[in-house]
Design a protein around this motif. Structure first.
Motif, PDB file in Angstrom:
ATOM      1  N   UNK A 105       0.832  -1.215   0.000  1.00 42.35           N
ATOM      2  CA  UNK A 105       0.000   0.000   0.000  1.00 42.35           C
ATOM      3  C   UNK A 105       0.857   1.252   0.000  1.00 42.35           C
ATOM      4  N   UNK A 106       1.950   1.209   0.732  1.00 42.67           N
ATOM      5  CA  UNK A 106       2.754   2.419   0.899  1.00 42.67           C
ATOM      6  C   UNK A 106       3.341   2.916  -0.420  1.00 42.67           C
ATOM      7  N   UNK A 107       3.469   2.002  -1.380  1.00 45.40           N
ATOM      8  CA  UNK A 107       4.007   2.406  -2.676  1.00 45.40           C
ATOM      9  C   UNK A 107       3.112   3.395  -3.406  1.00 45.40           C
ATOM     10  N   UNK A 108       1.853   3.515  -2.920  1.00 44.92           N
ATOM     11  CA  UNK A 108       0.922   4.436  -3.587  1.00 44.92           C
ATOM     12  C   UNK A 108       1.072   5.867  -3.081  1.00 44.92           C
ATOM     13  N   UNK A 109       1.916   6.068  -2.071  1.00 41.60           N
ATOM     14  CA  UNK A 109       2.141   7.435  -1.624  1.00 41.60           C
ATOM     15  C   UNK A 109       2.059   7.591  -0.116  1.00 41.60           C
ATOM     16  N   UNK A 110       2.468   8.776   0.304  1.00 40.96           N
ATOM     17  CA  UNK A 110       2.661   9.075   1.729  1.00 40.96           C
ATOM     18  C   UNK A 110       1.396   8.856   2.557  1.00 40.96           C
ATOM     19  N   UNK A 111       0.250   9.209   1.972  1.00 42.80           N
ATOM     20  CA  UNK A 111      -0.963   9.125   2.792  1.00 42.80           C
ATOM     21  C   UNK A 111      -1.254   7.673   3.181  1.00 42.80           C
ATOM     22  N   UNK A 163       1.052   5.251   4.057  1.00 43.10           N
ATOM     23  CA  UNK A 163       1.762   4.805   5.256  1.00 43.10           C
ATOM     24  C   UNK A 163       1.341   5.612   6.481  1.00 43.10           C
ATOM     25  N   UNK A 164       0.764   6.789   6.226  1.00 46.01           N
ATOM     26  CA  UNK A 164       0.260   7.589   7.347  1.00 46.01           C
ATOM     27  C   UNK A 164      -1.155   7.186   7.749  1.00 46.01           C
ATOM     28  N   UNK A 165      -1.737   6.268   6.971  1.00 46.47           N
ATOM     29  CA  UNK A 165      -3.080   5.792   7.303  1.00 46.47           C
ATOM     30  C   UNK A 165      -2.962   4.887   8.528  1.00 46.47           C
ATOM     31  N   UNK A 166      -3.471   5.388   9.656  1.00 50.69           N
ATOM     32  CA  UNK A 166      -3.190   4.718  10.924  1.00 50.69           C
ATOM     33  C   UNK A 166      -4.200   3.610  11.204  1.00 50.69           C
ATOM     34  N   UNK A 167      -4.134   2.596  10.396  1.00 49.46           N
ATOM     35  CA  UNK A 167      -5.010   1.438  10.572  1.00 49.46           C
ATOM     36  C   UNK A 167      -4.173   0.295  11.129  1.00 49.46           C
ATOM     37  N   UNK A 168      -4.690  -0.351  12.151  1.00 46.81           N
ATOM     38  CA  UNK A 168      -3.959  -1.470  12.741  1.00 46.81           C
ATOM     39  C   UNK A 168      -4.491  -2.802  12.262  1.00 46.81           C
ATOM     40  N   UNK A 169      -3.809  -3.855  12.685  1.00 47.48           N
ATOM     41  CA  UNK A 169      -4.211  -5.223  12.356  1.00 47.48           C
ATOM     42  C   UNK A 169      -4.584  -5.925  13.659  1.00 47.48           C
ATOM     43  N   UNK A 170      -5.721  -6.596  13.651  1.00 46.38           N
ATOM     44  CA  UNK A 170      -6.213  -7.240  14.878  1.00 46.38           C
ATOM     45  C   UNK A 170      -5.438  -8.521  15.179  1.00 46.38           C
ATOM     46  N   UNK A 171      -5.539  -8.957  16.431  1.00 43.95           N
ATOM     47  CA  UNK A 171      -4.895 -10.212  16.834  1.00 43.95           C
ATOM     48  C   UNK A 171      -5.458 -11.366  16.011  1.00 43.95           C
ATOM     49  N   UNK A 184       9.522   4.097   9.600  1.00 44.51           N
ATOM     50  CA  UNK A 184       9.983   5.126  10.537  1.00 44.51           C
ATOM     51  C   UNK A 184       8.794   5.921  11.091  1.00 44.51           C
ATOM     52  N   UNK A 185       7.883   6.323  10.213  1.00 43.83           N
ATOM     53  CA  UNK A 185       6.712   7.100  10.650  1.00 43.83           C
ATOM     54  C   UNK A 185       5.848   6.281  11.609  1.00 43.83           C
ATOM     55  N   UNK A 186       5.562   5.039  11.206  1.00 45.89           N
ATOM     56  CA  UNK A 186       4.647   4.220  12.010  1.00 45.89           C
ATOM     57  C   UNK A 186       5.289   3.738  13.308  1.00 45.89           C
TER      58      UNK A 186
END
Lengths: 270, 186
Positions: free
Chosen positions: A184-190, A192-200, A252-254
């Motif tokens: 996903x991050x290859x599509x641009x800065x927004x 990797x800044x999308x603060x979505x987590x992954x559940x257990x 680094x951001x995350x």
């Protein structure tokens, strides 16, 4: 933090592979390509007797669109340093690859024999889920850090209750990071800044707040120089500069946001 | 039901999938055929495993695979229930789904197409049932049967092969049917 329960010989291999990037061994395909998997993986055996799962087997999508092998290697190296149960990985430049076969592949060592996918072990969930709480909680943090979009898959968690050793050990391996990082991050800065987590994972596993907090702390303190070293050493044929930059920036951001990301899903994290 | 296109999957246990022949245990064989609006599944599997065979496995394997025929039937039933009639026979149907999950120590071979010819004394269901049992015996004994030719349902293996199956390798056979996607329009 050490949540790895691989056999000693696999841990020894993991230490060795952590120090390497490309395999210098000769690998031979064992059996057929595993059909109807997007990445067309296949089992391999080396001239030294090591065994692993190679992927992707197919050239589609091309490396410059989705650097799957690089993702596997980066995730494995990060997990090794964090003490998380992701099998050791090396990159494999397949000089003999055919026109439809991927030349830039990864080999993930088989973490333990007698491996059961969660789909099979789930029928024993009342016994196994409580024992998976610590590792599943820490892995949720890791998956959230690397933005792993492919965790909800019964085949991507392997377990084995090894009672051939004393005391018996529950061996666990989380697999498949092909659709993480630059996916996903290859599509641009927004992205990797999308603060979505992954559940257990697996579903229904008890949440271990201590283990989750420990993993968050370890990721927050992960040395930036080591992070750069892990990403920068991937050869350019396996990872484009655009994706390399996105992965470095994203991790680094995350890293600095991981506590907030997890707290939004699991209130109560200190 | 047509026997011109039948999907076949063998089911094995192999401790190390990258050394698949070492300590391999043949657990079962499943055939999937297409009837008018449903799929018909014929299963043959070991009734139970022996103590030395179980010792090859980890505790999870021992507890779930102790009665392979029951386990396979249950796994197939779960796939069919989940799919709720949305399986496509042309793409390998339920066996394709099973093989996608079980590719590690428990190995469901990706389904391959075979062709069966029934004997005059059999109907199609009987032919399917008979072929399943014989193919599984060949698999247990480690004998090759050419799957490229049309399999004559009563004569897939020589008669004496049955006598070579050890008593501990008792086989259970059963069948299941389930609704399936309509045939693709030609």
């Amino acid at each position: 933090m050490n949540l790895r329960t691989f056999p000693p010989q696999v841990e020894q291999l993991a230490r060795q592979w952590r120090g390497e990037v490309l395999t210098s061994s000769t690998w031979t395909q064992v059996g057929d390509v595993i059909e109807h998997f997007e990445s067309e993986p296949f089992f391999v055996r080396s001239s030294e007797g090591e065994t692993g799962l190679a992927k992707p087997g197919t050239v589609e999508p091309p490396v410059h669109q989705l650097p799957r092998a690089a993702h596997e290697k980066i995730a494995s190296d990060l997990a090794f340093d964090l003490g998380l149960p992701v099998p050791p990985v090396l990159l494999w430049s397949r000089s003999g690859a055919g026109p439809k076969q991927q030349r830039y592949a990864s080999i993930s060592a088989l973490a333990f024999p007698r491996a059961n996918p969660w789909a099979m072990a789930a029928r024993l969930s009342s016994r196994l889920l409580p024992r998976l709480a610590a590792v599943a909680s820490a892995m949720a943090v890791f998956d959230s850090w690397v933005a792993n979009a492919d965790r909800q898959n019964d085949g991507n968690l392997l377990v084995s209750e090894d009672d051939s050793v004393s005391p018996p050990v529950l061996r666990v391996a989380y697999l498949d990071f092909a659709n993480s990082l630059a996916y996903r991050w290859g599509k641009g800065e927004r992205w990797w800044k999308w603060e979505e987590g992954v559940a257990c994972y697996p579903d229904g596993v008890p949440w271990d707040v201590r283990s989750m907090a420990l993993a968050i702390g370890e990721i927050e303190r992960f040395p930036p120089a080591t992070l750069r070293e892990i990403v920068n050493r991937i050869p350019g044929s396996f990872l484009s500069e655009q994706h390399r930059t996105a992965i470095r920036e994203g991790l680094s951001y995350r890293q600095s946001r991981i506590r907030g990301i997890m707290a939004s899903m699991y209130p109560g994290i200190p | 039901m047509s026997l011109d296109k039948v999907w076949l999957s063998f089911v094995d246990y192999r401790p190390d999938p990258a050394t698949p022949e070492k300590d391999r245990i043949a657990l079962g064989c499943i055939l999937e055929a297409r009837a008018r609006r449903s799929g018909l599944f014929s299963l043959a599997g070991r009734v139970s495993l022996t103590e030395p065979e179980l010792m090859i496995m980890d505790r999870i394997g021992r507890e779930t695979l102790v009665h392979p025929a029951d386990f396979l039937r249950q796994q197939l039933r779960e796939v069919l229930d989940r799919a709720g009639g949305a399986l496509s026979f042309e793409q390998g149907g339920a066996l394709r789904q099973l093989s996608q999950v079980h590719r590690w120590s428990l190995y469901v071979m990706p389904p391959r197409l075979i062709r069966i010819e029934r004997h005059l004394s059999q109907n199609n269901t009987q032919a399917l049932y008979s072929a399943t049992g014989q193919l599984f015996i060949a698999r247990m004994l480690g004998r090759d049967v050419s799957l490229d030719r049309t399999l004559r349902a009563k004569q897939i293996i020589p008669e004496d092969w049955r006598a070579q199956v050890p008593p501990a390798w008792q086989i259970a056979q059963s069948s299941l049917s389930a609704p399936m996607e309509p045939r693709a329009q030609r």
